[in-house]
Motif scaffolding. Structure first.
Motif, PDB file in Angstrom:
ATOM      1  N   SER A 243      16.266  81.285 -40.849  1.00  0.00           N
ATOM      2  CA  SER A 243      17.008  81.832 -39.702  1.00  0.00           C
ATOM      3  C   SER A 243      17.520  83.226 -40.018  1.00  0.00           C
ATOM      4  O   SER A 243      17.391  84.153 -39.211  1.00  0.00           O
ATOM      5  CB  SER A 243      18.192  80.926 -39.340  1.00  0.00           C
ATOM      6  N   THR A 244      18.097  83.379 -41.218  1.00  0.00           N
ATOM      7  CA  THR A 244      18.608  84.687 -41.633  1.00  0.00           C
ATOM      8  C   THR A 244      17.469  85.693 -41.776  1.00  0.00           C
ATOM      9  O   THR A 244      17.587  86.849 -41.349  1.00  0.00           O
ATOM     10  CB  THR A 244      19.358  84.567 -42.979  1.00  0.00           C
ATOM     11  N   ALA A 245      16.344  85.234 -42.342  1.00  0.00           N
ATOM     12  CA  ALA A 245      15.190  86.120 -42.513  1.00  0.00           C
ATOM     13  C   ALA A 245      14.659  86.605 -41.165  1.00  0.00           C
ATOM     14  O   ALA A 245      14.306  87.780 -41.007  1.00  0.00           O
ATOM     15  CB  ALA A 245      14.084  85.395 -43.280  1.00  0.00           C
ATOM     16  N   THR A 246      14.605  85.691 -40.186  1.00  0.00           N
ATOM     17  CA  THR A 246      14.105  86.060 -38.853  1.00  0.00           C
ATOM     18  C   THR A 246      15.072  87.019 -38.167  1.00  0.00           C
ATOM     19  O   THR A 246      14.648  88.013 -37.554  1.00  0.00           O
ATOM     20  CB  THR A 246      13.907  84.801 -37.986  1.00  0.00           C
ATOM     21  N   THR A 247      16.364  86.739 -38.287  1.00  0.00           N
ATOM     22  CA  THR A 247      17.376  87.625 -37.694  1.00  0.00           C
ATOM     23  C   THR A 247      17.311  89.011 -38.338  1.00  0.00           C
ATOM     24  O   THR A 247      17.373  90.030 -37.648  1.00  0.00           O
ATOM     25  CB  THR A 247      18.783  87.026 -37.871  1.00  0.00           C
ATOM     26  N   ASN A 248      17.181  89.046 -39.658  1.00  0.00           N
ATOM     27  CA  ASN A 248      17.083  90.332 -40.371  1.00  0.00           C
ATOM     28  C   ASN A 248      15.820  91.084 -39.971  1.00  0.00           C
ATOM     29  O   ASN A 248      15.832  92.319 -39.851  1.00  0.00           O
ATOM     30  CB  ASN A 248      17.090  90.110 -41.883  1.00  0.00           C
ATOM     31  N   PHE A 249      14.730  90.350 -39.759  1.00  0.00           N
ATOM     32  CA  PHE A 249      13.475  90.984 -39.332  1.00  0.00           C
ATOM     33  C   PHE A 249      13.677  91.702 -37.996  1.00  0.00           C
ATOM     34  O   PHE A 249      13.234  92.844 -37.828  1.00  0.00           O
ATOM     35  CB  PHE A 249      12.382  89.928 -39.202  1.00  0.00           C
ATOM     36  N   VAL A 250      14.353  91.050 -37.078  1.00  0.00           N
ATOM     37  CA  VAL A 250      14.613  91.645 -35.758  1.00  0.00           C
ATOM     38  C   VAL A 250      15.521  92.870 -35.901  1.00  0.00           C
ATOM     39  O   VAL A 250      15.281  93.919 -35.298  1.00  0.00           O
ATOM     40  CB  VAL A 250      15.261  90.608 -34.814  1.00  0.00           C
ATOM     41  N   THR A 251      16.550  92.741 -36.725  1.00  0.00           N
ATOM     42  CA  THR A 251      17.519  93.829 -36.910  1.00  0.00           C
ATOM     43  C   THR A 251      16.886  95.042 -37.567  1.00  0.00           C
ATOM     44  O   THR A 251      17.154  96.190 -37.179  1.00  0.00           O
ATOM     45  CB  THR A 251      18.703  93.344 -37.777  1.00  0.00           C
ATOM     46  N   GLU A 252      16.047  94.791 -38.569  1.00  0.00           N
ATOM     47  CA  GLU A 252      15.463  95.892 -39.335  1.00  0.00           C
ATOM     48  C   GLU A 252      14.334  96.598 -38.584  1.00  0.00           C
ATOM     49  O   GLU A 252      14.061  97.772 -38.850  1.00  0.00           O
ATOM     50  CB  GLU A 252      14.940  95.369 -40.677  1.00  0.00           C
ATOM     51  N   ASN A 253      13.665  95.899 -37.669  1.00  0.00           N
ATOM     52  CA  ASN A 253      12.566  96.501 -36.907  1.00  0.00           C
ATOM     53  C   ASN A 253      13.052  96.897 -35.519  1.00  0.00           C
ATOM     54  O   ASN A 253      12.739  96.264 -34.520  1.00  0.00           O
ATOM     55  CB  ASN A 253      11.393  95.519 -36.814  1.00  0.00           C
ATOM     56  N   HIS A 309      17.509  84.284 -30.483  1.00  0.00           N
ATOM     57  CA  HIS A 309      17.669  84.722 -29.093  1.00  0.00           C
ATOM     58  C   HIS A 309      19.156  84.717 -28.715  1.00  0.00           C
ATOM     59  O   HIS A 309      19.865  83.747 -28.996  1.00  0.00           O
ATOM     60  CB  HIS A 309      16.895  83.793 -28.155  1.00  0.00           C
ATOM     61  N   PRO A 310      19.640  85.791 -28.088  1.00  0.00           N
ATOM     62  CA  PRO A 310      21.072  85.871 -27.744  1.00  0.00           C
ATOM     63  C   PRO A 310      21.572  84.690 -26.913  1.00  0.00           C
ATOM     64  O   PRO A 310      22.719  84.263 -27.067  1.00  0.00           O
ATOM     65  CB  PRO A 310      21.166  87.182 -26.944  1.00  0.00           C
ATOM     66  N   ASN A 311      20.720  84.159 -26.032  1.00  0.00           N
ATOM     67  CA  ASN A 311      21.144  83.048 -25.171  1.00  0.00           C
ATOM     68  C   ASN A 311      20.710  81.683 -25.701  1.00  0.00           C
ATOM     69  O   ASN A 311      21.069  80.660 -25.128  1.00  0.00           O
ATOM     70  CB  ASN A 311      20.578  83.242 -23.754  1.00  0.00           C
ATOM     71  N   GLY A 312      19.930  81.670 -26.748  1.00  0.00           N
ATOM     72  CA  GLY A 312      19.521  80.404 -27.357  1.00  0.00           C
ATOM     73  C   GLY A 312      18.360  79.732 -26.648  1.00  0.00           C
ATOM     74  O   GLY A 312      17.793  80.253 -25.680  1.00  0.00           O
ATOM     75  N   ALA A 313      18.031  78.532 -27.136  1.00  0.00           N
ATOM     76  CA  ALA A 313      16.861  77.799 -26.640  1.00  0.00           C
ATOM     77  C   ALA A 313      17.183  76.838 -25.513  1.00  0.00           C
ATOM     78  O   ALA A 313      16.274  76.349 -24.834  1.00  0.00           O
ATOM     79  CB  ALA A 313      16.226  77.016 -27.797  1.00  0.00           C
ATOM     80  N   THR A 347      21.703  71.551 -36.375  1.00  0.00           N
ATOM     81  CA  THR A 347      21.401  72.846 -37.007  1.00  0.00           C
ATOM     82  C   THR A 347      21.098  73.942 -35.995  1.00  0.00           C
ATOM     83  O   THR A 347      20.825  75.074 -36.397  1.00  0.00           O
ATOM     84  CB  THR A 347      20.215  72.719 -37.996  1.00  0.00           C
ATOM     85  N   THR A 348      21.129  73.621 -34.704  1.00  0.00           N
ATOM     86  CA  THR A 348      20.965  74.666 -33.694  1.00  0.00           C
ATOM     87  C   THR A 348      22.318  75.341 -33.439  1.00  0.00           C
ATOM     88  O   THR A 348      23.362  74.836 -33.839  1.00  0.00           O
ATOM     89  CB  THR A 348      20.405  74.089 -32.381  1.00  0.00           C
ATOM     90  N   LYS A 349      22.270  76.456 -32.759  1.00  0.00           N
ATOM     91  CA  LYS A 349      23.467  77.287 -32.579  1.00  0.00           C
ATOM     92  C   LYS A 349      24.091  77.146 -31.197  1.00  0.00           C
ATOM     93  O   LYS A 349      25.299  77.259 -31.034  1.00  0.00           O
ATOM     94  CB  LYS A 349      23.064  78.754 -32.836  1.00  0.00           C
ATOM     95  N   HIS A 350      23.248  76.884 -30.170  1.00  0.00           N
ATOM     96  CA  HIS A 350      23.724  76.973 -28.782  1.00  0.00           C
ATOM     97  C   HIS A 350      23.744  75.648 -28.023  1.00  0.00           C
ATOM     98  O   HIS A 350      24.016  75.645 -26.821  1.00  0.00           O
ATOM     99  CB  HIS A 350      22.848  77.969 -28.003  1.00  0.00           C
TER     100      HIS A 350
END
Length: 365
Positions: A243-253, A309-313, A347-350
């Motif tokens: 999850s952190t890796a995917t979030t970082n990928f979005v942030t860095e690109n 995703h900002p609004n989640g799944a 383990t989901t966020k939303h």
């Protein structure tokens, strides 16, 4: 035209007054229908507008069993494959983890017995080396995931085109998710991991106070121990890493639209769901294990999507058919899906957001 034809076809002998009234009424409604059709003509197939089936729920077979890399996939595939080759030994090592609970308990209950102290320490040290190996593998997995995301989200192809054309990379992405959920399921059943590591850190601190240097600190120094402690404190450490890796990928690109990543995840979830609920596809699996593999992958990408995703799944605007995905899981034998349903719950966020429809929440209760 529609209204006039309907009157002629009916063959009814209305008076001219009633015929004109009926004609006016039907012309109004016909005009309205024509207006709607014209209004949405620029947006593609009206069926797509009404159902989102074509746009959001792709239908194609992802060959999780036999996909082989093409020349264009080969370089990334080789890099990721080198990491994935370690995955089975990591799982075997975790599965065989017994812990040093008895030795630690004896040492704590008899603090003046040097023999018991030494026995506990000698039992814990090899386990800590093994835990470091698991943690180090999570860092390799993080880099492998980001390489795959880079390949599967880059323009000009859409996520669906990438997944359909680059099936060997899609398969590796799925294998990472499959490994992740298996690792975390095993880890949750082994409370000894945190007990052992806590004892190790307490002993190291005590010996440092007494100016004692231990050889193992060359392997697991204080900085490494801190990072490992944070990793194992998570209920699902590998999933947290992804999850952190995917979030970082979005942030860095920053030049890559967020939708490229989230659409890749939602497309993968949708393809897995369709494959699971379509006998024509499941009949092509050579092994029953592929069904469980497909379910784990579907759950894994849902969780990643929900974190990125900002609004989640779970919101109504989500590109993942959550009701359909949960329904597919619940149709499987309970023993196969209990852990997966719990992963969606815990383990989901939303899931517990106000935007989550009540019927989705109730399906996961």
């Amino acid at each position: 035209i529609v209204a006039v034809n309907l009157i002629i076809i009916s063959g009814l002998n209305y008076s001219s007054v009633y015929s004109h009234a009926l004609l006016d009424h039907m012309l109004f409604h016909s005009s309205f229908i024509i207006y709607i059709l014209i209004r949405f003509a620029g947006m593609g197939n009206l069926l797509k507008v009404l159902t989102r089936e074509i746009e959001n729920y792709p239908h194609f077979f992802l060959d999780f069993e036999n996909a082989q890399p093409t020349d264009s996939e080969r370089e990334v595939w080789n890099q990721v494959n080198a990491v994935l080759q370690e995955s089975e030994s990591i799982l075997s090592g975790l599965q065989a983890y017994k812990g040093a609970g008895r030795e630690i308990r004896d040492a704590i209950q008899n603090p003046n017995d040097l023999l018991l102290q030494e026995r506990a320490w000698n039992s814990v040290c090899p386990l800590v080396i093994r835990l470091k190996k698991f943690y180090s593998f999570s860092l390799k997995l993080e880099k492998a995931l980001q390489s795959l995301l880079e390949s599967l989200t880059c323009p000009p192809c859409t996520p669906t085109q990438h997944l359909e054309k680059e099936q060997a990379l899609a398969k590796q992405f799925a294998e990472i998710l499959h490994f992740t959920l298996r690792f975390d399921e095993l880890k949750m059943r082994i409370p000894a991991i945190q007990n052992d590591f806590s004892y190790y850190r307490r002993t190291i601190s005590r010996n440092r106070i007494n100016n004692m240097n231990l050889d193992i600190e060359n392997e697991v120094n204080n900085e490494m121990a801190n990072r490992m402690s944070l990793f194992y404190a998570e209920a699902t450490p590998m999933l947290k890493t992804l999850s952190t890796a995917t979030t970082n990928f979005v942030t860095e690109n920053k030049t890559l639209p967020l939708e490229n990543t989230t659409d890749c995840l939602s497309t993968m979830a949708s393809v897995c769901k369709v494959m699971l609920e379509t006998p024509e596809y499941t009949s092509r699996f050579n092994s029953e294990d592929t069904l469980l593999f497909c379910m784990r992958v579907m759950v894994g990408v849902i969780i990643l999507y929900d974190h990125v995703h900002p609004n989640g799944a779970f919101t109504r605007s989500s590109k993942i058919d959550m009701k359909g995905c949960i329904k597919v899981l619940k149709e499987q034998p309970a023993d196969n899906v209990e852990g997966l349903l719990n992963a969606l719950k815990f383990t989901t966020k939303h899931l517990n957001d106000e935007t989550t429809p009540k019927h989705i929440r109730s399906m996961l209760q």
